[in-house]
Enzyme design. Structure first.
Site, PDB file in Angstrom:
ATOM      1  CE  LYS A   1     -22.619 101.433  41.258  1.00 55.79           C
ATOM      2  NZ  LYS A   1     -22.107 101.845  42.374  1.00 55.79           N
TER       3      LYS A   1
ATOM      4  CG  ASP B   1     -19.863  96.833  41.807  1.00 57.26           C
ATOM      5  OD1 ASP B   1     -21.219  96.485  42.318  1.00 57.26           O
ATOM      6  OD2 ASP B   1     -20.110  98.550  41.675  1.00 57.26           O
TER       7      ASP B   1
END
Length: 288
Positions: free
Chosen positions: A11, A136
């Site tokens: 990401k 995360d």
């Protein structure tokens, strides 16, 4: 099931605002997470016990990496008692660069192993396990484009087509995330920007994205590693619509709306590791 192969995607952060320090020691953030097609590959096959192999190794002890911790966390459920699997993580995502590779491996292991073991955990249990593994990790249970808030556990998926080609530059500099947070000197709190509105306006009206998004870690990290600021400037010189650091670094990225410009930019960083990527929003599973 004989086996399962899955993608664990990386990401980037489009905007990363650190709003406040919480009483539990974590920080509340406001950020857009964008999943990209740079990925590790995870394979799962039958075995008597739980074995996790990472190639190449990212920790001194195999059971210390996040994929192993995820496997043992799921395996500790009473509904998964007696289950086994050999999990192999083939690493492609650079480690320690703000791309979320370890967190993605953990989430993908949870999703894949849950499927491989015929779903001993429901969605709520998977989310709770993901949150326990790292801030995360919850995002990577359903990687896409999302507004991520809280300590990373408040996730709002955004239905949007991004017109960007993503060029990553990985300079090979290790930045400690705890150090980065500690140097921010947060004593109060700041309001969150409406990042979803800013993203839609930037795309629809072709607005200057540099006025809408910021990464609060850049000033402190750039002060220690001046080359990162130079990389950001080079992206803009090569026509990027936006350039930033991902996470707490040290990976830098540029967003391009033209593939040829992206390829030209990718050739401008000497011997640094460079990747040309696209946003993704698809299934983990590649084959079984």
């Amino acid at each position: 099931m004989n086996g399962l192969r899955l993608r664990a995607c990386a990401k980037i952060n489009l905007g990363l605002e650190v709003l406040r320090k919480r009483d539990d020691g974590y920080h509340d953030i406001n950020s857009l997470f964008i999943a990209i097609d740079l990925h590790d590959e995870i394979s799962i096959h039958p075995a008597d016990g739980i074995e996790v192999v990472c190639e190449p190794a990212v920790t001194d002890r195999p059971d210390d990496n996040l994929a192993a911790r995820a496997a043992h966390t799921l395996g500790s459920l009473p509904s998964a008692h007696g289950q086994g699997a050999k999990i192999t993580v083939a690493k492609q995502i650079p480690t320690g660069g703000g791309l979320g590779g370890g967190s993605s491996d953990a989430a993908t292991t949870l999703v894949g192993l849950n499927r491989f073991w015929n779903f001993p955990a429901d969605d709520a249990a998977l989310l709770a396990m993901a949150s326990s593994l790292g801030s995360d990790v919850p995002f990577f249970l359903q990687p896409s484009v999302a507004l991520v808030q809280g300590r990373g556990d408040v996730i709002t998926t955004i239905d949007i087509d991004l017109p960007f080609v993503v060029v990553l530059v990985v300079p090979g500099i290790h930045v400690s995330t705890p150090w980065a947070y500690s140097t921010l000197g947060i004593t109060g709190e700041q309001p969150a920007t409406d990042l979803i509105r800013s993203l839609r306006q930037s795309i629809d009206d072709h607005q200057d994205m540099s006025h809408h998004f910021r990464n609060d870690f850049e000033p402190v990290v750039f002060a220690q590693h001046h080359v990162l600021s130079s990389i950001k400037q080079r992206f803009y010189e090569k026509g990027a619509a936006y350039a930033s650091m991902s996470g707490s670094g040290s990976t830098m990225y540029g967003l391009y709306t033209d593939v040829d410009k992206a390829r030209t930019a990718a050739s401008a960083f000497g011997n640094m590791a460079v990747y040309i990527c696209s946003p993704v929003n698809d299934s983990f599973v590649t084959s079984q």
